[in-house]
Scaffold this motif. Sequence first.
Motif, PDB file in Angstrom:
ATOM      1  N   UNK A   2       0.812  -1.216   0.000  1.00 14.20           N
ATOM      2  CA  UNK A   2       0.000   0.000   0.000  1.00 14.20           C
ATOM      3  C   UNK A   2       0.848   1.270   0.000  1.00 14.20           C
ATOM      4  N   UNK A   3       1.995   1.249   0.678  1.00 18.81           N
ATOM      5  CA  UNK A   3       2.802   2.476   0.722  1.00 18.81           C
ATOM      6  C   UNK A   3       3.645   2.646  -0.537  1.00 18.81           C
ATOM      7  N   UNK A   4       3.688   1.608  -1.363  1.00 21.03           N
ATOM      8  CA  UNK A   4       4.456   1.735  -2.611  1.00 21.03           C
ATOM      9  C   UNK A   4       3.553   1.816  -3.836  1.00 21.03           C
ATOM     10  N   UNK A   5       2.266   1.865  -3.609  1.00 24.34           N
ATOM     11  CA  UNK A   5       1.337   1.971  -4.744  1.00 24.34           C
ATOM     12  C   UNK A   5       1.082   0.644  -5.438  1.00 24.34           C
ATOM     13  N   UNK A   6       1.388  -0.455  -4.771  1.00 20.65           N
ATOM     14  CA  UNK A   6       1.242  -1.768  -5.394  1.00 20.65           C
ATOM     15  C   UNK A   6       0.001  -2.517  -4.920  1.00 20.65           C
ATOM     16  N   UNK A   7      -0.868  -1.859  -4.169  1.00 22.33           N
ATOM     17  CA  UNK A   7      -2.141  -2.491  -3.809  1.00 22.33           C
ATOM     18  C   UNK A   7      -2.925  -2.815  -5.067  1.00 22.33           C
ATOM     19  N   UNK A   8      -3.759  -3.844  -4.975  1.00 28.55           N
ATOM     20  CA  UNK A   8      -4.560  -4.224  -6.164  1.00 28.55           C
ATOM     21  C   UNK A   8      -6.027  -4.160  -5.778  1.00 28.55           C
ATOM     22  N   UNK A   9      -6.654  -3.065  -6.132  1.00 29.66           N
ATOM     23  CA  UNK A   9      -8.080  -2.875  -5.864  1.00 29.66           C
ATOM     24  C   UNK A   9      -8.859  -3.234  -7.139  1.00 29.66           C
ATOM     25  N   UNK A  10     -10.157  -3.377  -6.987  1.00 28.77           N
ATOM     26  CA  UNK A  10     -10.958  -3.858  -8.117  1.00 28.77           C
ATOM     27  C   UNK A  10     -10.779  -2.983  -9.358  1.00 28.77           C
ATOM     28  N   UNK A  11     -10.792  -1.663  -9.173  1.00 26.58           N
ATOM     29  CA  UNK A  11     -10.679  -0.795 -10.349  1.00 26.58           C
ATOM     30  C   UNK A  11      -9.305  -0.873 -11.006  1.00 26.58           C
ATOM     31  N   UNK A  12      -8.330  -1.458 -10.307  1.00 31.05           N
ATOM     32  CA  UNK A  12      -6.995  -1.609 -10.900  1.00 31.05           C
ATOM     33  C   UNK A  12      -6.920  -2.821 -11.824  1.00 31.05           C
ATOM     34  N   UNK A  13      -7.944  -3.668 -11.765  1.00 37.04           N
ATOM     35  CA  UNK A  13      -7.913  -4.911 -12.543  1.00 37.04           C
ATOM     36  C   UNK A  13      -8.241  -4.609 -14.005  1.00 37.04           C
ATOM     37  N   UNK A  14      -7.514  -5.287 -14.886  1.00 39.23           N
ATOM     38  CA  UNK A  14      -7.739  -5.099 -16.314  1.00 39.23           C
ATOM     39  C   UNK A  14      -7.931  -6.467 -16.953  1.00 39.23           C
ATOM     40  N   UNK A  15      -8.969  -6.607 -17.759  1.00 36.24           N
ATOM     41  CA  UNK A  15      -9.159  -7.829 -18.538  1.00 36.24           C
ATOM     42  C   UNK A  15      -9.229  -7.442 -20.019  1.00 36.24           C
ATOM     43  N   UNK A  16      -8.757  -8.311 -20.896  1.00 37.41           N
ATOM     44  CA  UNK A  16      -8.815  -7.989 -22.325  1.00 37.41           C
ATOM     45  C   UNK A  16     -10.254  -7.751 -22.792  1.00 37.41           C
ATOM     46  N   UNK A  17     -10.447  -6.835 -23.685  1.00 38.17           N
ATOM     47  CA  UNK A  17     -11.740  -6.567 -24.358  1.00 38.17           C
ATOM     48  C   UNK A  17     -12.808  -6.038 -23.386  1.00 38.17           C
ATOM     49  N   UNK A  18     -12.395  -5.454 -22.285  1.00 41.22           N
ATOM     50  CA  UNK A  18     -13.380  -4.990 -21.318  1.00 41.22           C
ATOM     51  C   UNK A  18     -14.241  -3.866 -21.899  1.00 41.22           C
ATOM     52  N   UNK A  19     -15.533  -3.975 -21.656  1.00 39.56           N
ATOM     53  CA  UNK A  19     -16.450  -2.884 -21.943  1.00 39.56           C
ATOM     54  C   UNK A  19     -16.764  -2.161 -20.651  1.00 39.56           C
ATOM     55  N   UNK A  20     -17.101  -0.894 -20.763  1.00 42.96           N
ATOM     56  CA  UNK A  20     -17.341  -0.077 -19.569  1.00 42.96           C
ATOM     57  C   UNK A  20     -18.823   0.248 -19.430  1.00 42.96           C
ATOM     58  N   UNK A  21     -19.297   0.138 -18.213  1.00 42.49           N
ATOM     59  CA  UNK A  21     -20.712   0.351 -17.946  1.00 42.49           C
ATOM     60  C   UNK A  21     -20.938   1.744 -17.363  1.00 42.49           C
ATOM     61  N   UNK A  22     -22.000   2.375 -17.833  1.00 43.79           N
ATOM     62  CA  UNK A  22     -22.467   3.617 -17.201  1.00 43.79           C
ATOM     63  C   UNK A  22     -23.966   3.459 -16.990  1.00 43.79           C
ATOM     64  N   UNK A  23     -24.405   3.793 -15.799  1.00 42.59           N
ATOM     65  CA  UNK A  23     -25.814   3.582 -15.462  1.00 42.59           C
ATOM     66  C   UNK A  23     -26.637   4.847 -15.726  1.00 42.59           C
ATOM     67  N   UNK A  24     -27.841   4.600 -16.235  1.00 44.04           N
ATOM     68  CA  UNK A  24     -28.812   5.687 -16.376  1.00 44.04           C
ATOM     69  C   UNK A  24     -29.629   5.673 -15.087  1.00 44.04           C
ATOM     70  N   UNK A  25     -29.606   6.784 -14.352  1.00 38.60           N
ATOM     71  CA  UNK A  25     -30.210   6.810 -13.019  1.00 38.60           C
ATOM     72  C   UNK A  25     -31.355   7.814 -12.945  1.00 38.60           C
ATOM     73  N   UNK A  26     -32.282   7.503 -12.069  1.00 39.55           N
ATOM     74  CA  UNK A  26     -33.436   8.381 -11.926  1.00 39.55           C
ATOM     75  C   UNK A  26     -33.041   9.710 -11.290  1.00 39.55           C
TER      76      UNK A  26
END
Lengths: 162, 787
Positions: free
Chosen positions: B18-42
Amino acid sequence: MTTVTMTVNGKTVSGEVEDRTLLVEFIRENLELTGTHVGCDTSQCGVCVIHMDGKAIKSCTTLAVQASGSQITTIEGLATGDELHPVQKAFKEHHGLQCGFCTPGMVMAAVDMINRLGPNLDEATIRHELEGNLCRCTGYHNIVKAIKAAADEMAALPQAAE
Amino acid sequence: MSNEGIGARVLRKEDKRFITGAGRYTDDMVLPRTGYAAFVRSPHAHARIKGIDASAALAMPGVDAVLDGNQLVGDGIGNIICGWMIHSKDGSPMKMGAWRALEPEVVRFVGQAVAVVVADTLKQARDAAEAVVVDYEELPAVVDSLDALKEGAPQLHPEAENNLIFDWEIGDEAATNDAFSKAAHITRMDIDNNRLVPNPMEPRSALASYDRAEEHYTLYTTSQNPHVARLVLSAFYNVAPEHKLRVIAPDVGGGFGSKIYIYPEEIVCLWASKRVGRPVKWTSDRTEAFLTDAHGRDHHSTAELALDADHKIIGFRVNTVANLGAYMSLFSSSVPTYLYATLLSGQYDIPAIYANVKAVYTNTTPVDAYRGAGRPEATYLVERMMETAARELNLSPAEFRRKNFVRQFPHQTPVIMCYDAGDYDASLDAAMKAIDYEGFPARRAQSEAQGKLRGIGMSCYIEACGIAPSKAVGSLGAGVGLWESAEVRVNPVGTVEVLTGSHSHGQGHETTFAQLIAERFGLPTDNVSIVHGDTDKVQFGMGTYGSRSGAVGMSAIVKALDKVEAKAKKIAAHLMEASEGDITIEDGEVKVVGTDKKLSFTEVALAAYTGHNLPEGMEPGLKEGAFYDPTNFTFPAGTHICEVEVDPDTGKVTVVGFVAADDFGKIINPMIVEGQVHGGLTQGIGQALLENASYDEDGQLLSASYMDYTMPRADDVPSYVVETTETICPGNPLGMKGCGEAGAIGAPPAVINAVTDAIGTNNMQMPASPARVWMALQSAGLKQAAE
């Protein structure tokens, strides 16, 4: 699309970005340096703090094109090889982190604070200077202790470590 | 004995990444061909969806799909459930309204998702989401729980008449009423508990992928309990059967309860990943987090405390209306009932208690467990009442509390809980000493000389942690058992891996759990690794919340260690031709007592795996698993004392001193425990002075960003004094009670008791903002002038 070129952690990098691309997006997505985080959308939380030309900035409110030509240091570039920066060491020794998400921004802000104000920092100054960095885990108690300890250690060094 | 065992301040093993910036959080994960989701909200708090036009969005560059609730329901994705059944006092079950991950008909809070766009880049997805046209017919909204119960209020769910989810009771009403009829003094108060937003610094995130050949899903997500996520996604949301779904919660940046639940976005990302044939990623921005992460608290209560002539409490009567928001989140029903009203006895011997709790739907974000979950609400109520009663009778707040402390254990309260051990005088004494309570009048005089008002306030809290005995919670309506599991694998080279169902998202399990192995075998913690957060690696687990990872999670590890130790001793006895009872393991060596015969731990481990020379009939290997089901809740308790200074010109409150004296039972790593307390206190002070989820009457969340929601910053809080006292918890093998929530539970009443002490008027709701404090001072001044 615009080509940006900058020095990041001592290496020259360049990339094609949309004009609206934020510096933090360029760092995280193009350079895959994921130690710099995003925690808000109003420039309040400070988990995205990096150094640009030697000064702490919030990379979430800086465009990548604004950083073209600059010298960037991210959390990944702070240590010298395996030798941690005194601030990094102090965060560990004083338990200045829990979940670790705010930590890179905290560390970068702390290094800047010590560089800017000199190592003779009192608690009130440290707390005030941290107003741009939020932490939800530690209650700041040990972060303040860690920064004070690092400042004291850096005062004993011949020159600031960055 | 290793110096890294129980009680040692071992520095954290996890810190380096964590102090060296090497933590692996979900948003740091990359998979090939990933599509990105955006939600339409009320944008509306309550509205009927008349139609969705996605044609413009679908024509935009990079857009793969726009999916809505009709497609989701058509594909058989199940409704989001609440997993704890509460019955009203008339015996009828709670009224659960239908909650779909994408709503096709009626939206009930601002921010509710109605559609999702998947595109090649996040920017494309967000641009396209803005181009989705939703035709809404606005409906009247209701945001306050008391308003929602009124006749003629807008109705949210056809299942819940008058927006009432349940009308529940606990305790003996007749006995309590009887106590009030005999009371020498009755204290009455209306007490609100303000709505909070948990705000872990890492926003929620999900990355889902689908393997068409294997018909198998993988979900990376920000979860406190990946196995429960998989269970619910499988059993209720029909995403995939459990063996076809892997849930990974990697580094998670704080939770505080908000990452217990399975939210619409995770369900939609999984479902969409199959629909669009590529991995789908979504990461919440902070505004989405404010609008959609489960909120906490939000109670309106009236409380009455009956005392006899000797100032002993003889009865406590409470009416609470709990706002659960627009839908029932996973644990939402348990929070204002069994996690709340069962703690209304506080640290006190109260013979009769009765509480009535009504849970209500409103057009606001769903409310669920947030750090403390019910126990802060109970403690705030009890400790505001205790302070107020003491003031009304002109008693010392400490002596009045002491007069009523429970001192005999076990102590059966009238509200289910049976306190197993404690020493409430000890923590009160420790806190008063640490803050120099006796020196307060001098400090107050000093403040007065500088034109400031100084106040001191205490809170003696108790909580129930280590949730929970499965059979007990089952009988109270829980849909799951709340045991924990562990597996201890000794490798052939003598290193150890511990697989645990607990999940660490800041708590430091990689260190404290390893300390158990250091304690047991004298191995360095560097020889131990803790494996958690992956359903493919760890057998099963119920996750981390309710301060359960020590008392329950570590107890499971201890059980597995018992088995490993027993087998290792058998092997060693066989190898050294000694009696099993003469074998001890210490400092990484397996020894025959009273002789110089010994083997290294590694030699024994290797022997277990070579299998060349094992006792007759013994299976090779050195790996054991265990499930641990607690026998009771644990009861951490303590005293918090807060000292404040108020600027009468501005109403600003400054916390100038804060002492916490807590009894957590046995402590594994004091450094980490103190850190947990510091963080909890800051959230508690935040609730008392700064934080509030503020809605306008139309249901718009006014405090939906860090510009508007006052998160505690470094200069809002002081350095803390943290003391511990110790009574051993008899209910688990380590004697632990749990420490994760105490700060958030104990701090709010201590702060408000201090603020009201400073300003000399007892009427103050949270947060005690400068505006509120200033107004209170003005109205007190006006009242005084009028008299």
